[in-house]
Design a protein around this motif. Structure first.
Motif, mmCIF file in Angstrom:
data_model
loop_
_atom_site.group_PDB
_atom_site.id
_atom_site.type_symbol
_atom_site.label_atom_id
_atom_site.label_comp_id
_atom_site.label_asym_id
_atom_site.label_seq_id
_atom_site.Cartn_x
_atom_site.Cartn_y
_atom_site.Cartn_z
ATOM 1 N N GLY A 129 9.630 -32.161 -17.109
ATOM 2 C CA GLY A 129 9.821 -31.255 -15.973
ATOM 3 C C GLY A 129 9.551 -29.830 -16.445
ATOM 4 N N ALA A 130 9.978 -28.873 -15.615
ATOM 5 C CA ALA A 130 9.674 -27.466 -15.920
ATOM 6 C C ALA A 130 10.314 -27.037 -17.246
ATOM 7 N N GLU A 132 11.244 -28.892 -19.824
ATOM 8 C CA GLU A 132 10.632 -29.593 -20.957
ATOM 9 C C GLU A 132 9.243 -29.015 -21.255
ATOM 10 N N ASP A 133 8.507 -28.697 -20.189
ATOM 11 C CA ASP A 133 7.170 -28.103 -20.335
ATOM 12 C C ASP A 133 7.270 -26.763 -21.065
ATOM 13 N N ASN A 165 8.716 -39.659 -23.252
ATOM 14 C CA ASN A 165 8.362 -39.852 -21.846
ATOM 15 C C ASN A 165 7.107 -40.702 -21.739
ATOM 16 N N ARG A 170 3.481 -32.274 -17.930
ATOM 17 C CA ARG A 170 4.260 -32.106 -16.702
ATOM 18 C C ARG A 170 3.357 -32.222 -15.469
ATOM 19 N N ASN A 174 6.707 -31.116 -10.082
ATOM 20 C CA ASN A 174 7.531 -32.317 -10.326
ATOM 21 C C ASN A 174 7.144 -33.505 -9.455
ATOM 22 N N ALA A 241 18.081 -38.177 -13.391
ATOM 23 C CA ALA A 241 17.860 -37.301 -12.223
ATOM 24 C C ALA A 241 18.317 -37.998 -10.946
#
Ligand code: URA
Length: 272
Positions: A129-130, A132-133, A165, A170, A174, A241
């Motif tokens: 996601g944001a 992690e990116d 992952n 990403r 999302n 999530a």
């Protein structure tokens, strides 16, 4: 000027006259497709009695565009048999991947994986996601913090397991990974798992479970029991999530984690 050979020779001659002795090599030239002046494809098969028919318009077939190389074709990875070193080599390949045009142009960086290269248990999520990116590490945002709590509830630490992952980039906004993006990343996560050789893989959510197990079965039906991936025992459960949106599903996840704990030989809390 319709003789291309003569045109090139004249060009070289005028370059020589201008004092240019050497021309630089031009990298990445498109393959030359020779288009013959006269049609070379056969016209309709001639029968002895058929009157002379005008030939069909010249159709010159260009070679079919080459299929993009798979990650394995781009760079064969020399494996050393030492997991940490081999993971590092693979991580370098992942970082150079440009198979998904959209993802590789929108990512800040690829997100490879984190944890012990000798972990018995691996958690496999969907895609960065944001957070992690930005940070280059899987599961560091809100869902990641919940995953850390789940790992700690199992009396483990993040460093004891390995987290990766399905997708290494990403997806913008999302969105869910597209099936072709999962296929592009498949050689990477398969080789990553091959290097890690864990005893157990815990798939978090449908994208990871369905991608790894090559199935369309829902996560609700997959969870709660072991599946097989190349001799590795795979347990699927709900994604953290999803738990953030549906806290009542936490009980199911805890049931699943206890299945794992039992198999790992981790004592269960007294009241469970
Ligand atoms: N969700 C995932 O599936 N992976 C992450 O790394 C973060 C959120």
């Amino acid at each position: 000027m319709n003789n291309p050979v003569r045109a090139v020779l004249q060009h070289l001659e005028s370059a020589r006259r201008a004092g240019i002795e050497q021309l630089p090599a031009i990298p990445h030239l498109e393959p030359v497709v020779r288009e013959p002046a006269a049609p070379v494809l056969p016209t309709a098969p001639a029968t002895p009695t058929a009157p002379a028919t005008p030939t069909a318009p010249a159709t010159v077939r260009r070679p079919a565009p080459a299929k993009p190389p798979t990650p394995t074709e781009i760079l064969p990875m020399p494996l050393t048999g030492e997991p940490a070193a081999d993971l590092q080599t693979l991580q370098g390949e992942v970082a150079r991947c440009e198979l998904c045009t959209e993802l590789c142009t929108t990512r800040t960086q690829t997100v490879f994986g984190v944890g012990s290269p000798r972990a018995r248990l691996i958690f496999m999520g969907e895609a960065p996601g944001a957070d992690e990116d930005r940070q280059g590490e899987p599961f560091v945002g809100r869902a990641g913090k919940l995953l850390t709590k789940i790992i700690e509830a199992m009396t483990l630490k993040r460093e004891d397991v390995y987290i990766l992952n399905t997708l290494k980039c990403r997806p913008p906004n999302n969105r869910n990974p597209a099936p072709e993006e999962v296929e592009n990343c498949r050689p990477f996560f398969e080789r990553q798992l091959d290097i890690l050789q864990p005893e157990f893989i815990c798939c978090l959510g449908a994208i990871a479970a369905q991608g790894l197990l090559n199935t369309t079965t829902t996560i609700g039906r997959l969870r709660g029991k072991f599946h097989d991936y190349r001799g590795i025992r795979v347990l699927a459960t709900y994604h953290p999530a999803y738990l953030l949106r549906n806290p009542s599903a936490k009980a199911h996840v805890w049931d699943d984690m206890q299945i794992l704990m039992r198999e790992l030989g981790i004592p269960l809390p007294k009241d469970d």
